[in-house]
Design a protein around this motif. Structure first.
Motif, short mmCIF file in Angstrom:
data_model
loop_
_atom_site.label_atom_id
_atom_site.label_comp_id
_atom_site.label_asym_id
_atom_site.label_seq_id
_atom_site.Cartn_x
_atom_site.Cartn_y
_atom_site.Cartn_z
N GLN A 276 -4.61 -3.98 0.84
CA GLN A 276 -4.54 -2.54 1.09
C GLN A 276 -5.91 -2.06 1.56
OE1 GLN A 276 -1.75 -0.71 0.84
NE2 GLN A 276 -0.60 -2.53 0.21
N PRO A 277 -5.97 -1.18 2.55
CA PRO A 277 -7.26 -0.75 3.09
C PRO A 277 -8.23 -0.22 2.04
CG PRO A 277 -5.48 -0.01 4.51
CD PRO A 277 -4.83 -0.59 3.29
N HIS A 278 -7.71 0.46 1.02
CA HIS A 278 -8.63 1.04 0.03
C HIS A 278 -9.28 -0.03 -0.84
CE1 HIS A 278 -4.88 0.84 -2.42
NE2 HIS A 278 -5.73 0.62 -3.41
N TYR A 279 -8.79 -1.27 -0.80
CA TYR A 279 -9.43 -2.33 -1.59
C TYR A 279 -10.86 -2.58 -1.13
CZ TYR A 279 -4.87 -3.62 -3.59
OH TYR A 279 -3.68 -3.62 -4.25
N ASP A 280 -11.15 -2.31 0.13
CA ASP A 280 -12.53 -2.49 0.58
C ASP A 280 -13.48 -1.55 -0.15
OD1 ASP A 280 -13.66 -4.40 2.13
OD2 ASP A 280 -13.47 -3.35 4.02
#
Length: 337
Positions: A276-280
């Motif tokens: 998921q993008p927010h994991y970065d």
């Protein structure tokens, strides 16, 4: 957050009948609790110090060397001295086929001199020198010399190598040999063996350590891989050579590894379609721990444990919300996790 008991739980699902030595490479060994935990998983119980015994040895060394700070911090950042691995005798009854032997090898890489003295003293105290080697090394993506501030004393868990022109100041820093793990593994004659576990704790240098392990990872020669992500070092978004977790996750997944964020009570998969993008943004937190494996049986077990842990957390949250509701909590407040 601190890692959970997932590696211990995995012993029941994997390669328990391996004939090659079970090898741990502990990068950033610090006080050595990972060494004690690994030995307790794979050696007979009567030849293995518990975490509590390891802590007593640390405290005794601290008393002998007048290190009050080490005595105060002897348990480790995550309360490591309180962890209890399931005893081998108990596991051998509940998990048929699991074998235990003295054929265990640990390579501990530690850059702080006082920590190395501490570790070698404990290893000698428990008669582990045939199984555990402590190396005066740091790890990165290439072999070179770097510099460490002289201020770090025994027990330091947050030592960071210096960068830039001021690093080589002989009055304030000491030279440290840095090696890429692919080269280290070859130098130790481990290249033909499958390494059971590599653990990396290098205060933000973890992505570079992984890059220096790329050939070994691509051969799938490491069964379990643990590292940290956080806001330090090369994970930091302000670093001019920042490494992004999505890039690291992508090449690990391409090599066949499934990776999970791990805490004491949760596993969160993030490889491939689970990303998921927010994991970065995890790299903006203080730190998070990651556990990866390429072995199908282990990955399946981790996914099962992740799903079970998710259901437990969901049930606990729903129970808490219900309890709040019965005490007249407003709907908005009740919805807060």
């Amino acid at each position: 957050g601190c890692p959970g008991p997932w590696v211990d739980n995995l012993v029941s699902s994997t390669g328990s009948e391996r004939k090659a030595p079970r090898v741990l490479i502990d990068v950033g060994a610090n006080k050595g609790y990972m060494i004690a935990e690994f030995l307790s998983l794979w050696r007979p119980q009567n030849s293995t110090p518990s975490a509590a015994a390891w802590n007593r040895a640390i405290r005794q060394w601290a008393a002998e060397h007048g290190s009050h700070a080490l005595r105060q911090r002897s348990c480790g950042e995550c309360g490591d001295c309180k962890r209890k691995a399931q005893p081998p005798a108990q596991r051998s009854l509940s998990w048929p086929g699991t074998s235990f032997s003295d054929d265990v090898v640990v390579h501990a890489l530690e850059l702080v001199e006082d920590n190395r003295h501490l570790l070698r003293s404990i290893i000698d105290r428990f008669g582990l020198s045939a199984s555990v080697q402590v190396h005066n090394l740091a790890a990165s993506n290439e072999t070179r010399t770097m510099f460490l501030p002289r201020r770090y004393a025994a027990g330091a868990e947050k030592a960071e190598l210096l960068q830039g022109q001021s690093a080589a100041n002989a009055n304030t820093s000491v030279a440290v040999s840095v090696v890429d793990l692919d080269s280290f593994i070859a130098s130790q004659g481990l290249g033909l063996h499958s390494i059971y576990q590599i653990t990396v704790d290098t205060e933000g240098h973890d992505p570079l350590v992984l890059e220096g392990l790329r050939r070994t990872i691509q051969r799938r020669a490491v069964t379990l891989l643990q590292f940290e992500v956080g806001k330090k070092g090369y994970w930091n978004k302000a670093h001019p050579e920042r490494r992004r977790l999505n890039v690291t996750a992508a090449w690990l997944h391409a090599a066949g590894y499934e990776c999970f964020f791990e805490t004491h009570s949760a596993l969160v998969p993030f490889s491939g379609p689970c990303w998921q993008p927010h994991y970065d943004g995890t790299a903006s937190r203080k730190w998070a721990n990651v556990l990866c494996t390429h072995e199908p049986s282990m990955a399946q077990q981790l996914y099962s444990m992740a799903w079970a842990a998710y259901h437990v957390r969901t049930a606990n949250i729903n129970a808490t919300r219900g309890l709040r509701g019965t005490h007249g909590t407003s709907r908005g407040a009740a919805a807060a996790p």
